[in-house]
Scaffold this motif. Structure first.
Motif, PDB file in Angstrom:
ATOM      1  N   ALA A  86     -11.325  -4.624 -33.682  1.00 54.19           N
ATOM      2  CA  ALA A  86     -10.275  -5.589 -34.020  1.00 54.19           C
ATOM      3  C   ALA A  86     -10.797  -7.022 -34.000  1.00 54.19           C
ATOM      4  O   ALA A  86     -10.415  -7.836 -34.833  1.00 54.19           O
ATOM      5  CB  ALA A  86      -9.095  -5.428 -33.072  1.00 54.19           C
ATOM      6  N   HIS A  87     -11.690  -7.339 -33.081  1.00 48.70           N
ATOM      7  CA  HIS A  87     -12.226  -8.702 -32.975  1.00 48.70           C
ATOM      8  C   HIS A  87     -13.026  -9.103 -34.212  1.00 48.70           C
ATOM      9  O   HIS A  87     -13.181 -10.282 -34.501  1.00 48.70           O
ATOM     10  CB  HIS A  87     -13.083  -8.830 -31.713  1.00 48.70           C
ATOM     11  CG  HIS A  87     -14.297  -7.952 -31.725  1.00 48.70           C
ATOM     12  ND1 HIS A  87     -14.228  -6.603 -31.433  1.00 48.70           N
ATOM     13  CD2 HIS A  87     -15.585  -8.217 -32.033  1.00 48.70           C
ATOM     14  CE1 HIS A  87     -15.444  -6.079 -31.551  1.00 48.70           C
ATOM     15  NE2 HIS A  87     -16.281  -7.031 -31.916  1.00 48.70           N
TER      16      HIS A  87
ATOM     17  N   PRO B 225      -7.351 -16.305 -44.974  1.00 47.68           N
ATOM     18  CA  PRO B 225      -6.810 -17.221 -43.957  1.00 47.68           C
ATOM     19  C   PRO B 225      -5.290 -17.198 -43.804  1.00 47.68           C
ATOM     20  O   PRO B 225      -4.782 -17.302 -42.694  1.00 47.68           O
ATOM     21  CB  PRO B 225      -7.302 -18.593 -44.415  1.00 47.68           C
ATOM     22  CG  PRO B 225      -8.562 -18.296 -45.175  1.00 47.68           C
ATOM     23  CD  PRO B 225      -8.293 -16.976 -45.863  1.00 47.68           C
ATOM     24  N   PHE B 226      -4.537 -17.014 -44.902  1.00 45.19           N
ATOM     25  CA  PHE B 226      -3.085 -17.091 -44.783  1.00 45.19           C
ATOM     26  C   PHE B 226      -2.480 -15.894 -44.049  1.00 45.19           C
ATOM     27  O   PHE B 226      -1.307 -15.921 -43.691  1.00 45.19           O
ATOM     28  CB  PHE B 226      -2.406 -17.308 -46.142  1.00 45.19           C
ATOM     29  CG  PHE B 226      -2.551 -16.198 -47.144  1.00 45.19           C
ATOM     30  CD1 PHE B 226      -1.648 -15.144 -47.175  1.00 45.19           C
ATOM     31  CD2 PHE B 226      -3.565 -16.222 -48.077  1.00 45.19           C
ATOM     32  CE1 PHE B 226      -1.765 -14.129 -48.107  1.00 45.19           C
ATOM     33  CE2 PHE B 226      -3.694 -15.221 -49.028  1.00 45.19           C
ATOM     34  CZ  PHE B 226      -2.797 -14.166 -49.034  1.00 45.19           C
ATOM     35  N   LYS B 227      -3.282 -14.852 -43.770  1.00 48.26           N
ATOM     36  CA  LYS B 227      -2.788 -13.698 -43.005  1.00 48.26           C
ATOM     37  C   LYS B 227      -3.268 -13.698 -41.548  1.00 48.26           C
ATOM     38  O   LYS B 227      -2.870 -12.823 -40.784  1.00 48.26           O
ATOM     39  CB  LYS B 227      -3.224 -12.391 -43.672  1.00 48.26           C
ATOM     40  CG  LYS B 227      -2.543 -12.112 -44.979  1.00 48.26           C
ATOM     41  CD  LYS B 227      -2.938 -10.745 -45.507  1.00 48.26           C
ATOM     42  CE  LYS B 227      -2.312 -10.482 -46.856  1.00 48.26           C
ATOM     43  NZ  LYS B 227      -2.713  -9.181 -47.400  1.00 48.26           N
ATOM     44  N   ARG B 228      -4.076 -14.640 -41.154  1.00 49.05           N
ATOM     45  CA  ARG B 228      -4.670 -14.607 -39.806  1.00 49.05           C
ATOM     46  C   ARG B 228      -3.633 -14.653 -38.691  1.00 49.05           C
ATOM     47  O   ARG B 228      -3.760 -13.935 -37.701  1.00 49.05           O
ATOM     48  CB  ARG B 228      -5.693 -15.731 -39.648  1.00 49.05           C
ATOM     49  CG  ARG B 228      -6.950 -15.414 -40.406  1.00 49.05           C
ATOM     50  CD  ARG B 228      -8.113 -16.310 -40.047  1.00 49.05           C
ATOM     51  NE  ARG B 228      -9.240 -15.925 -40.904  1.00 49.05           N
ATOM     52  CZ  ARG B 228      -9.981 -16.776 -41.567  1.00 49.05           C
ATOM     53  NH1 ARG B 228      -9.738 -18.059 -41.482  1.00 49.05           N
ATOM     54  NH2 ARG B 228     -10.974 -16.352 -42.316  1.00 49.05           N
ATOM     55  N   ALA B 229      -2.606 -15.458 -38.828  1.00 50.33           N
ATOM     56  CA  ALA B 229      -1.576 -15.537 -37.783  1.00 50.33           C
ATOM     57  C   ALA B 229      -0.840 -14.207 -37.635  1.00 50.33           C
ATOM     58  O   ALA B 229      -0.487 -13.808 -36.523  1.00 50.33           O
ATOM     59  CB  ALA B 229      -0.588 -16.665 -38.080  1.00 50.33           C
ATOM     60  N   VAL B 230      -0.630 -13.510 -38.748  1.00 54.69           N
ATOM     61  CA  VAL B 230      -0.006 -12.182 -38.706  1.00 54.69           C
ATOM     62  C   VAL B 230      -0.891 -11.232 -37.907  1.00 54.69           C
ATOM     63  O   VAL B 230      -0.425 -10.531 -37.000  1.00 54.69           O
ATOM     64  CB  VAL B 230       0.219 -11.624 -40.133  1.00 54.69           C
ATOM     65  CG1 VAL B 230       0.662 -10.172 -40.085  1.00 54.69           C
ATOM     66  CG2 VAL B 230       1.216 -12.473 -40.884  1.00 54.69           C
ATOM     67  N   TYR B 231      -2.161 -11.205 -38.229  1.00 55.18           N
ATOM     68  CA  TYR B 231      -3.082 -10.294 -37.552  1.00 55.18           C
ATOM     69  C   TYR B 231      -3.209 -10.637 -36.068  1.00 55.18           C
ATOM     70  O   TYR B 231      -3.272  -9.741 -35.227  1.00 55.18           O
ATOM     71  CB  TYR B 231      -4.432 -10.287 -38.259  1.00 55.18           C
ATOM     72  CG  TYR B 231      -4.437  -9.382 -39.476  1.00 55.18           C
ATOM     73  CD1 TYR B 231      -5.358  -8.358 -39.613  1.00 55.18           C
ATOM     74  CD2 TYR B 231      -3.493  -9.532 -40.489  1.00 55.18           C
ATOM     75  CE1 TYR B 231      -5.351  -7.504 -40.714  1.00 55.18           C
ATOM     76  CE2 TYR B 231      -3.471  -8.700 -41.587  1.00 55.18           C
ATOM     77  CZ  TYR B 231      -4.403  -7.691 -41.694  1.00 55.18           C
ATOM     78  OH  TYR B 231      -4.373  -6.856 -42.779  1.00 55.18           O
TER      79      TYR B 231
ATOM     80  N   VAL C 148      -0.167  -9.126 -34.457  1.00 55.05           N
ATOM     81  CA  VAL C 148      -0.264  -7.665 -34.408  1.00 55.05           C
ATOM     82  C   VAL C 148      -1.256  -7.236 -33.336  1.00 55.05           C
ATOM     83  O   VAL C 148      -0.981  -6.332 -32.544  1.00 55.05           O
ATOM     84  CB  VAL C 148      -0.656  -7.100 -35.797  1.00 55.05           C
ATOM     85  CG1 VAL C 148      -0.972  -5.607 -35.725  1.00 55.05           C
ATOM     86  CG2 VAL C 148       0.458  -7.362 -36.803  1.00 55.05           C
ATOM     87  N   PHE C 149      -2.415  -7.893 -33.287  1.00 54.29           N
ATOM     88  CA  PHE C 149      -3.420  -7.543 -32.277  1.00 54.29           C
ATOM     89  C   PHE C 149      -2.892  -7.798 -30.869  1.00 54.29           C
ATOM     90  O   PHE C 149      -3.182  -7.040 -29.945  1.00 54.29           O
ATOM     91  CB  PHE C 149      -4.715  -8.332 -32.495  1.00 54.29           C
ATOM     92  CG  PHE C 149      -5.451  -7.938 -33.742  1.00 54.29           C
ATOM     93  CD1 PHE C 149      -5.353  -6.660 -34.278  1.00 54.29           C
ATOM     94  CD2 PHE C 149      -6.238  -8.859 -34.400  1.00 54.29           C
ATOM     95  CE1 PHE C 149      -6.035  -6.309 -35.435  1.00 54.29           C
ATOM     96  CE2 PHE C 149      -6.932  -8.515 -35.561  1.00 54.29           C
ATOM     97  CZ  PHE C 149      -6.828  -7.236 -36.068  1.00 54.29           C
ATOM     98  N   GLU C 150      -2.128  -8.855 -30.699  1.00 54.73           N
ATOM     99  CA  GLU C 150      -1.555  -9.146 -29.388  1.00 54.73           C
ATOM    100  C   GLU C 150      -0.545  -8.064 -28.999  1.00 54.73           C
ATOM    101  O   GLU C 150      -0.553  -7.565 -27.879  1.00 54.73           O
ATOM    102  CB  GLU C 150      -0.879 -10.514 -29.403  1.00 54.73           C
ATOM    103  CG  GLU C 150      -0.325 -10.919 -28.054  1.00 54.73           C
ATOM    104  CD  GLU C 150       0.299 -12.297 -28.078  1.00 54.73           C
ATOM    105  OE1 GLU C 150       1.295 -12.489 -27.355  1.00 54.73           O
ATOM    106  OE2 GLU C 150      -0.201 -13.174 -28.818  1.00 54.73           O
TER     107      GLU C 150
ATOM    108  N   LEU D  80      -3.731  -0.721 -27.175  1.00 58.16           N
ATOM    109  CA  LEU D  80      -4.153   0.434 -27.958  1.00 58.16           C
ATOM    110  C   LEU D  80      -5.553   0.274 -28.547  1.00 58.16           C
ATOM    111  O   LEU D  80      -6.167   1.270 -28.951  1.00 58.16           O
ATOM    112  CB  LEU D  80      -3.172   0.689 -29.113  1.00 58.16           C
ATOM    113  CG  LEU D  80      -1.707   0.906 -28.719  1.00 58.16           C
ATOM    114  CD1 LEU D  80      -0.833   0.956 -29.965  1.00 58.16           C
ATOM    115  CD2 LEU D  80      -1.569   2.171 -27.896  1.00 58.16           C
ATOM    116  N   ILE D  81      -6.057  -0.964 -28.618  1.00 59.02           N
ATOM    117  CA  ILE D  81      -7.335  -1.205 -29.287  1.00 59.02           C
ATOM    118  C   ILE D  81      -8.387  -1.839 -28.393  1.00 59.02           C
ATOM    119  O   ILE D  81      -9.493  -2.091 -28.843  1.00 59.02           O
ATOM    120  CB  ILE D  81      -7.136  -2.088 -30.547  1.00 59.02           C
ATOM    121  CG1 ILE D  81      -6.411  -3.389 -30.205  1.00 59.02           C
ATOM    122  CG2 ILE D  81      -6.412  -1.312 -31.628  1.00 59.02           C
ATOM    123  CD1 ILE D  81      -6.297  -4.370 -31.355  1.00 59.02           C
TER     124      ILE D  81
END
Length: 156
Positions: A129-130, A138-144, A147-149, A154-155
Motif C-alpha cells: 500500500a505504501h 494526484p487528484f486521487k491521492r486524498a481518496v487513497y 481508504v488506506f487509513e 488489513l494491509i
C-alpha cells in the motif's frame, strides 16, 4: 470532503483487493499509461453498492475469488479535473462519490484475467500500500489516503 452538490458526483465503488501477503491489486489504466489505480466503477441504476463491487471485481479483475472483509463507513468523494472527465459523463458530474470495499483475494494469480470484459487495465500487479501513493494520479491521492487509513489493519 465533497465540494458542490451531491448530485454533481457520480456514485461509484472502489475495491481494495488484498492478497494473503497483504499486498493490494493495482492496474495500469489502458487509456492512460502510467496511471495506476485500484479497481473502481459506477453503480448502475437499481444496483446496491455491494452488488456493484461484485460486478466490478468480475469486470475489471476477471475473477470472483474474493471474500468481503469490510465496507467503508462513509462515502469518499473527489473532483476529476475538467480535462480528465470522461466524454460519456456529458457534463453531468464533476467527480465521484465512492463507497470502498476491502476484499480478501482467495484465488491464485492465474485466476486474474484483466481482459475478461472491457479492457480497463493494460497490466496489473500486487504492491505494498505504501508504494501506491507514488503511482496514482494526484487528484486521487486524498481518496487513497482515506481508504488506506480506514483499512490500515488489513494491509499492515
Amino acid at each position: 470532503m465533497m465540494l458542490g452538490r451531491p448530485e454533481e458526483y457520480r456514485k461509484n465503488v472502489g475495491l481494495m483487493l488484498i492478497a494473503s501477503d497483504r499486498r493490494v491489486f493495482v492496474g495500469c489504466r489502458a487509456n492512460q499509461p502510467d496511471a495506476w489505480q485500484m479497481p473502481q466503477g459506477g453503480i448502475d441504476k437499481g444496483e446496491s453498492a455491494v452488488e456493484a463491487a461484485c460486478r466490478e471485481l468480475h469486470e475489471e479483475v476477471g475473477t470472483t475469488k474474493a471474500l468481503l472483509l469490510r465496507e467503508s463507513l462513509r462515502w469518499i468523494s473527489y473532483e476529476v479535473p475538467a480535462e480528465r472527465r470522461p466524454p460519456y459523463w456529458k457534463g453531468r458530474w464533476r467527480g465521484q462519490a465512492q463507497k470502498w470495499f476491502a476484499l480478501a483475494f482467495t484465488g491464485s494469480d492465474a485466476d486474474i484475467d484483466i481482459h475478461a470484459h472491457d479492457k480497463e487495465f493494460e497490466s496489473w500487479r500486487w504492491i505494498g500500500a505504501h508504494e501506491l501513493a507514488g503511482l496514482i494520479v494526484p487528484f486521487k491521492r486524498a481518496v487513497y489516503d482515506a481508504v488506506f487509513e480506514e483499512f490500515a489493519d488489513l494491509i499492515s
